[in-house]
Design a protein around this motif. Structure first.
Motif, PDB file in Angstrom:
ATOM      1  N   TRP A 803       4.209  17.108  18.718  1.00  0.00           N
ATOM      2  CA  TRP A 803       4.704  16.451  17.518  1.00  0.00           C
ATOM      3  C   TRP A 803       6.222  16.293  17.552  1.00  0.00           C
ATOM      4  O   TRP A 803       6.763  15.266  17.142  1.00  0.00           O
ATOM      5  N   SER A 810       5.707   9.975  16.944  1.00  0.00           N
ATOM      6  CA  SER A 810       5.036  10.640  15.830  1.00  0.00           C
ATOM      7  C   SER A 810       5.002   9.732  14.616  1.00  0.00           C
ATOM      8  O   SER A 810       3.979   9.604  13.933  1.00  0.00           O
ATOM      9  N   ILE A 833      -0.495  20.380  11.916  1.00  0.00           N
ATOM     10  CA  ILE A 833       0.409  20.750  13.007  1.00  0.00           C
ATOM     11  C   ILE A 833       0.176  22.217  13.327  1.00  0.00           C
ATOM     12  O   ILE A 833       0.269  23.085  12.458  1.00  0.00           O
TER      13      ILE A 833
END
Length: 979
Positions: A803, A810, A833
């Motif tokens: 990420w 992203s 995440i």
């Protein structure tokens, strides 16, 4: 002066007095013994003997004086005379000090309350004044408009319909007015022609002012005609809200007449005194501007202005409604009483808004300026509620007095006990020497184990205390498991001592009960998750699908082995990962050459990307992996026993080569410095080796300094489902979701992780919840899978490094997901995440355009993962309000605004201490070493107090140099604690 500062000052005074007494006693003793040693060593011969005798006499006399001094101090005579007077003086002084503190703190609270009231009142006055000025400016601008389009044009461009329509549409520019009207100036000679032109006669106002009527009884046509005067001011244009004033002569009313005459003479806007308006009979004021035939110079005389007057534009303000409307905009309306007065006549102020309800004893006055210098207005504000009792001031003063009394009592008792302590001192020294000589090894062992026992005990008590304030929803269940884990850790340490004794006596036996190996691994993860997150070390567990969920054996001993190995790994690992894997022996045996050998050499195939010690070498000597060994009895054809191989690999410091041969020896540690830093009893591995032997297994390890260590052991358990059909059912059960997360059945997840091992770990934990998982290595492939896949993706789990690697990609990823959802009119997949520590994750700009992703902190385990997904997906138990919230409100601000530093090398202790202090509103900062504490306490700093562990590695509270550095760095109060 705050509570903590006052208490800290009192404790410092008492502490310094005690230190001074101890210092005087120590100086006397040091001089005595040093003089004796120097005398015996510095002289020889007859002269030396003579000097020695002389010094002995002096020292003997000094010793007698010394003893008589302490006996005198401890005698009843001195206690009754001297100490009674001193204690009385001490109590009186501190009584006066506590009374002064009460008065001072109470005065501060009162002043703060007054400042708050003044700020709130000025804010309301400013808002009212600003809104009034805005309306006044717009009314003045409208007077210019009438002069331009009515009087300056023939024929006029304005009629009643146009005026009403215009004023109605521009009413938002005059938020405080309830209506606008225009009255034209008509002389007596022009009256008849004017009335014929308008089609109505001029009405008088004064009769309504003398006899006001109700709104329903008001009829404009029934009003009397205005009597004959030199001039008139009938209203010809009016806003629809006050259209009833059309044809009324405003010069016939008392308030309006004064207002009109003053307005045309001054050329400025003027206000009337508050009076009851026509028809509505509500309290209001009228703002009037004169409309002139031509532009007049600024120095025009009143007669010139009167002659040039064409008419009068007035704006009606209903005071009560406009003030109420403004106050409604403020959130604190209910806490303050507001009164508005016309104070043009100071002796008889006219109330314009407010009630006579009594409030607080003091009030604040804010002056209002509405643009008319002739009229004066004020706003009076006061709190509705009486000021509360000064509980803080009372508690602080009483607390200071109690502390002073306790300190006096301590001094009193201390002086009385000095004589007895002196008599017992020599006996205690002799007993201490005998005890130390007789049991040095046991004392060292108990001293080492004592800290290890008390640390988890503190964790258990602290977590259980946190549990008492919560209900058992998903989040609180995590607290329960953490507390239980700490309690079991405490029991395991105590049991280590007992186990060692049982091992030496040959009395250690194993249980045979049914247990879930995956649940045990989740509990172990809960025990070490906080410390791994604090270090930034990735902690993970993987259990093969071939391993049955239900086994028969001793779960406590199995958990003890895993806990010992993981505990050692977490101690010595500061970066990288700790990875626990559990397979069947047959699986590993058939994949040795394919998987494990390449895994140790290719860092891309490790959990964190750090190199690891070759795990294969940790079981090279196992009989299970020898063709001559008993592997045949462990094959899948035998369903009665399950043979597991468990590996615990880490990327820590490794074990020095010289220490590896003795690693399983009881009470042997790698080195004194390392054992002091990391703690431990030194018997964990020896007990683990014995337990593995009792489980018909083997244990081994491989370690490379600066690379890491891998401990591997095998264990034999009984299969809970020995039949083939039952075994197949068991394997199907392993693939079923976690019992608490059946709401995820049928969902699909996408894991984006470039590391295969780590991705498989994520798949393992997510599949336990009944979710279908697909693994992708980067965001580009992940986007393709979401957009082109045949299966709808409900959630996307992305590793933190993926990420944060490319913020542009992203952002592109989340934007495309949103666009696809908008086109298909579907719900976009939830974004998660996966991070090792929530503090290390920073939301990037990619999230701002759509939504903030949900952060899932590793290590992953079923209950934690289910709770995170439930909150994000909006399913399952979202938690209930805690029963103790209302009770906690009375104390949760006790330490509000205070900043406290906690110094402890144990994360559980830091968590418990921080939770206890935060419960009362304190701001808490935690550090793990004395060096960090000195750095943070270097002046200037913002801490009010410091709580420090008495026993820590590198630097602790028992180190005199450290204590001096702490007092030099910070002139506050410090609490040293022992666990």
């Amino acid at each position: 002066m705050s509570l903590l500062h006052v208490i800290g000052f009192g404790l410092k005074v008492g502490h310094l007095l005690l230190v001074l007494c101890c210092w005087i006693v120590s100086v006397i003793y040091i001089n005595w013994f040093v003089s004796m040693d120097n005398t015996k060593m510095g002289f020889s011969g007859d002269g030396g003997k003579m000097w020695l005798k002389w010094w002995e006499k002096i020292l003997g006399s000094t010793c007698k004086i010394h003893q008589q001094y302490y006996q005198c101090i401890g005698s009843k005579r001195v206690r009754r005379v001297l100490w009674r007077k001193l204690l009385l003086a001490w109590v009186l002084i501190w009584f006066i000090v506590s009374l002064w503190i009460f008065c001072f703190m109470n005065l501060q609270v009162t002043e703060k309350r007054k400042e708050t009231l003044a700020s709130m009142c000025d804010e309301r006055a400013r808002m009212l004044q600003d809104q009034f000025n805005v309306s006044m400016n717009h009314i003045q601008a409208m007077s210019i408009l009438i002069s331009t389009f009515h009087h300056a044009k023939t024929p006029s461009a304005i009629d009643q319909k146009t005026f009403a329509k215009y004023t109605e549409r521009t009413a938002f520019e005059r938020p405080l007015t309830s209506g606008v009207a225009y009255a034209v100036r008509v002389l007596q000679s022009e009256r008849e022609q004017f009335e014929k032109q308008q089609g109505w006669s001029i009405k008088r106002m004064d009769t309504l002012e003398q006899n006001p009527v109700h709104e329903d009884d008001y009829v404009a046509d029934a009003l009397e005609p205005s009597p004959i005067h030199e001039e008139y001011a009938p209203v010809i244009f009016a806003q629809d809200t006050i259209s009833h004033v059309i044809s009324i002569d405003v010069l016939s009313g008392k308030e309006d007449r004064e207002n009109v005459l003053r307005a045309r003479e001054s050329g400025k806007g003027v206000l009337t005194a508050p009076f009851r308006l026509l028809k509505t009979n509500r309290l209001g004021v009228i703002l009037t501007f004169a409309v002139y035939k031509r532009d007049l110079p600024s120095n025009a005389t009143p007669n010139e202005r009167i002659q040039a007057t064409d008419g009068y534009l007035g704006g009606v303000f209903e005071i009560e409604s406009l003030v109420e409307k403004l106050l409604q905009q403020l959130a604190s309306k209910q806490t303050v009483l507001v009164n508005v007065y016309d104070t043009t006549n100071r002796t008889q102020p006219i109330p314009m808004y407010g009630s006579d309800v009594s409030g607080d004893e003091f009030y604040h006055v804010s002056f209002l300026n509405f643009g008319d210098p002739f009229r004066k207005h004020e706003m009076h504000c006061r709190f509705k509620q009486k000021p509360p009792w000064p509980w803080m001031a009372m508690g602080t003063s009483i607390g200071i007095l109690v502390i002073a009394l306790l300190v006096g009592h301590i001094f009193h008792v201390t002086v009385n006990r000095i004589a007895n302590v002196e008599d017992d001192y020599l006996k205690m020294i002799e007993l201490k020497r005998r005890a130390e000589a007789a049991d040095v090894a046991k004392s060292q062992f108990l001293a080492t184990v004592s800290h290890e026992i008390r640390t988890p005990m503190n964790g258990v008590l602290g977590m259980m205390n946190m549990l008492m304030d919560t209900d058992l929803d998903v989040t609180q269940q995590e607290y329960v498991r953490t507390a239980q884990g700490s309690g079991k850790a405490l029991v395991s340490i105590i049991n280590e001592v007992l186990d060692q004794a049982k091992i030496e006596s040959g009395k250690l036996e194993l249980e045979a009960v049914l247990f879930d190996i995956r649940a045990i691994m989740d509990d172990v993860l809960s025990l070490f998750s906080e410390k791994s997150q604090g270090k930034g070390v990735e902690l993970a567990v993987y259990v093969s699908d071939q391993v049955p969920r239900q086994l028969i054996g001793d779960p406590g001993r199995f958990r003890q082995i895993i806990t010992n190995l993981m505990g050692n790994s977490i101690k010595f690992t500061d970066k990288g990962h700790i990875f626990v894997t559990i397979y069947l022996v047959e699986e590993v045996f058939h994949s040795i050459e394919v998987e494990r050998e390449s895994t140790s050499k290719d860092t891309k195939d490790t959990l964190s990307g750090f190199p690891i010690a070759d795990a294969r070498r940790s079981w090279e000597g196992f009989q299970a992996f020898s063709h001559e060994g008993p592997l045949g009895s462990f094959s899948s054809s035998s369903n009665d026993f399950i043979n597991l191989i468990v590996s615990v690999e880490d990327t820590g410091d490794g074990i020095p080569l010289e220490s590896q041969p003795k690693i399983f020896t009881p009470f042997m540690q790698v080195g004194p410095s390392i054992s002091r830093k990391h703690g431990g009893t030194g018997i964990g591995l020896s007990i683990s080796k014995c337990l593995v032997g009792l489980m018909n297994g083997e244990i081994g390890f491989v370690s490379e300094p600066k690379i890491g260590s891998t401990f591997t052991f095998t264990a034999v358990f009984t299969n809970a489902c020995p039949n083939s059909n039952e075994l197949n059912k068991t394997q199907q059960i392993n693939n079923q979701p976690h019992p608490a997360s059946s709401e995820f059945l049928g969902m699909a997840a996408l894991v984006i992780d470039p590391r295969p091992v780590r991705a498989e770990v994520s798949r393992y934990h997510i599949q336990r919840l009944g979710v279908q998982v697909e693994i992708i290595s980067d965001l580009k492939q992940g986007l393709s899978a979401v957009t082109d896949g045949n299966v709808a993706i409900n959630m996307v789990l992305i590793e933190q490094e993926v990420w944060e690697r490319d913020s542009t990609m992203s952002s592109h990823f989340v934007n495309n997901i949103r666009k696809i959802a908008e086109v298909d009119k579907g719900i976009p997949p939830k974004l998660f995440i996966l991070v090792n520590s929530s503090s290390s994750f920073k939301a990037s700009s990619a999230t701002s355009c759509v939504y903030n992703p949900t952060v899932v902190t590793k290590p992953l385990r079923a209950s934690m993962l289910a709770a995170s997904l439930q909150r994000a997906m909006g399913v399952g138990n979202k938690g209930n309000p805690r029963n103790g919230e209302h009770q906690a409100l009375s104390l949760n601000h006790l330490l509000s605004g205070r900043k406290i530093l906690i110094v402890d090398d144990n994360s559980v202790n830091r968590t418990v201490a921080a939770g206890a202090l935060k419960k009362y509103g304190a701001g808490v900062v935690c550090v793990s070493s004395g060096i960090e504490a000195i750095t943070m306490l270097t002046p200037p700093h913002e801490f009010d107090a410091c709580f420090m562990d008495i026993q820590m590695p590198e630097m602790d509270g028992r180190n005199p140099g450290y204590a001096r550095a702490m007092f030099k760095a910070w002139n506050g109060w410090i609490c040293f604690k022992t666990i």
